[in-house]
Design a protein around this motif. Structure first.
Motif, PDB file in Angstrom:
ATOM      1  N   ARG A  12     -17.693  10.376  31.042  1.00 30.69           N
ATOM      2  CA  ARG A  12     -17.199  10.542  30.446  1.00 30.69           C
ATOM      3  C   ARG A  12     -16.035  10.542  29.607  1.00 30.69           C
ATOM      4  NH1 ARG A  12     -14.610  15.093  28.302  1.00 30.69           N
ATOM      5  NH2 ARG A  12     -14.408  17.061  30.040  1.00 30.69           N
ATOM      6  N   LEU A  17     -15.433   9.285  25.583  1.00 30.20           N
ATOM      7  CA  LEU A  17     -15.868   9.695  24.642  1.00 30.20           C
ATOM      8  C   LEU A  17     -15.357  11.405  24.489  1.00 30.20           C
ATOM      9  CD1 LEU A  17     -19.630  10.084  26.351  1.00 30.20           C
ATOM     10  CD2 LEU A  17     -19.070   8.836  24.125  1.00 30.20           C
ATOM     11  N   LEU A  20     -19.195  15.682  24.908  1.00 31.78           N
ATOM     12  CA  LEU A  20     -21.099  15.522  25.164  1.00 31.78           C
ATOM     13  C   LEU A  20     -21.483  16.174  24.013  1.00 31.78           C
ATOM     14  CD1 LEU A  20     -21.131  15.471  28.693  1.00 31.78           C
ATOM     15  CD2 LEU A  20     -21.551  13.392  27.754  1.00 31.78           C
ATOM     16  N   ARG A 278     -22.853   5.803  25.273  1.00 30.61           N
ATOM     17  CA  ARG A 278     -21.734   6.425  23.899  1.00 30.61           C
ATOM     18  C   ARG A 278     -22.442   7.271  22.863  1.00 30.61           C
ATOM     19  NH1 ARG A 278     -17.269   2.889  25.662  1.00 30.61           N
ATOM     20  NH2 ARG A 278     -18.379   1.123  23.924  1.00 30.61           N
ATOM     21  N   CYS A 281     -24.718   9.897  24.130  1.00 29.97           N
ATOM     22  CA  CYS A 281     -23.948  11.726  24.294  1.00 29.97           C
ATOM     23  C   CYS A 281     -22.973  11.753  24.050  1.00 29.97           C
ATOM     24  CB  CYS A 281     -23.052  11.226  25.537  1.00 29.97           C
ATOM     25  SG  CYS A 281     -24.956  10.149  27.881  1.00 29.97           S
ATOM     26  N   HIS A 282     -22.759  11.026  22.846  1.00 28.56           N
ATOM     27  CA  HIS A 282     -22.118  11.868  22.111  1.00 28.56           C
ATOM     28  C   HIS A 282     -22.526  11.875  20.787  1.00 28.56           C
ATOM     29  CE1 HIS A 282     -18.295  12.641  19.245  1.00 28.56           C
ATOM     30  NE2 HIS A 282     -18.334  13.347  20.628  1.00 28.56           N
ATOM     31  N   ASP A 283     -22.351  10.491  19.906  1.00 33.29           N
ATOM     32  CA  ASP A 283     -21.812   9.964  18.476  1.00 33.29           C
ATOM     33  C   ASP A 283     -23.280  10.352  17.679  1.00 33.29           C
ATOM     34  OD1 ASP A 283     -19.315   9.037  19.193  1.00 33.29           O
ATOM     35  OD2 ASP A 283     -20.167   6.874  19.487  1.00 33.29           O
TER      36      ASP A 283
END
Length: 306
Positions: A12, A17, A20, A278, A281-283
């Motif tokens: 991360r 990030l 997650l 990115r 895994c998150h956005d």
């Protein structure tokens, strides 16, 4: 060996990030989960291979682990395998979400009389995501008993994670055909194809390219374990890059036969770049579920709408 929080934290931090977003994790009533684990232990006919459970912990510890890994939003994927089970599972998952603010309130359904009623009730009580398991449930998503359900979910804009690919073992109604027929009638459905649709990766990428609200989750895809029976074709990497805003992190935690960070490392070794990682895994998940940038999952009136 299980994943260490340090390993996931390093991933991360390298990407910058805030956490997650894992759209494919399993929490369900303990006696149901125990039966699921027994099935994996026995390498049942729907798995076909030895499948040791890495995170065989009691519920509180499993939640704690996800938080230690920096997972800021996750799901309680649960699913019925027979009639008169879904409403009870939905009651349990609503209670779990109420006591677990970082869990996206998850619900499910089965083709049966009254399905539209309990799905509507779940939506009204704040469900953010639904799970449909065509392999385990053994049903056709085009069953007439589900027509109102799909219409309701399409109108509400609530994502549905669907296990519809034929991996690891084909089911009577798995594969791209039934889902293609469903989307032809309900093109606004926000479907999330579980496991990238393995092993029919290309066919499900076709559907995502055709329908702008179709997403795919990474659950177990690209890992060394899945390469035994469903290797992702290198020729598909360019399509993954082009669909980078609709690929979502999923892991199958806790029911995975390897450490949590192996899924993350498997995504990294695809070589699609940090911006892609990115987003995945998150956005993308944060946008799909309208997550508060700094706090636990927001609960807007129209979850997943837009």
């Amino acid at each position: 060996m299980t994943a260490t929080p340090d390993a996931v934290r390093a991933f991360r931090e390298r990407l910058g990030l805030p956490g997650l977003v894992d759209v494919h994790t399993h929490f369900m009533p303990e006696r149901v989960l125990a039966k699921v684990w027994d099935y994996f232990d026995a390498a049942g006919p729907l798995t076909g291979v030895a499948w040791p459970i890495t995170y065989r912990h009691e519920e509180a510890r499993r939640v704690e682990l996800l938080r230690e890994f920096g997972v800021r939003a996750f799901t309680s994927m649960l699913y019925p395998h027979k009639p008169q089970m879904a409403a009870w599972l939905n009651s349990w998952s609503a209670s779990f979400a109420a006591r677990t603010p970082d869990c996206l309130h998850t619900a499910t359904f089965f083709p049966e009389q009254g399905a539209a009623d309990y799905v509507r009730q779940a939506v009204e009580s704040g469900a953010r995501v639904f799970k449909a398991h065509l392999q385990v449930g053994g049903y056709d998503p085009n069953d007439a008993l589900l027509e109102q359900v799909w219409g309701l979910l399409a109108e509400a804009g609530i994502p549905v994670v669907v296990h519809c690919g034929s991996g690891p073992v084909p089911g009577k109604h798995t594969g791209p055909g039934p889902v293609a027929a469903l989307l032809a009638r309900h093109p606004r459905l926000a479907l999330i194809v579980a496991h990238m649709g393995m092993p029919e990766y290309g066919d499900f990428l076709d559907l995502a390219e055709r329908y702008p609200r179709v997403h795919l989750d990474t659950t177990m895809a690209f890992t060394d374990f899945s390469a035994q029976f469903a290797t992702f074709p290198p020729s598909g990497l360019g399509r993954l890059a082009d669909l980078g805003d609709r690929i979502l992190l999923g892991t199958d935690f806790p029911n995975i036969p390897y450490p949590y960070e192996h899924q993350l490392d498997s995504l990294g070794r695809l070589g699609l770049g940090d911006a892609w990682l990115r987003a995945v895994c998150h956005d993308n998940g944060a946008r799909l579920f309208a997550l508060d940038p700094t706090g636990p999952p927001a609960r807007p009136d129209g979850p997943g709408a837009g």
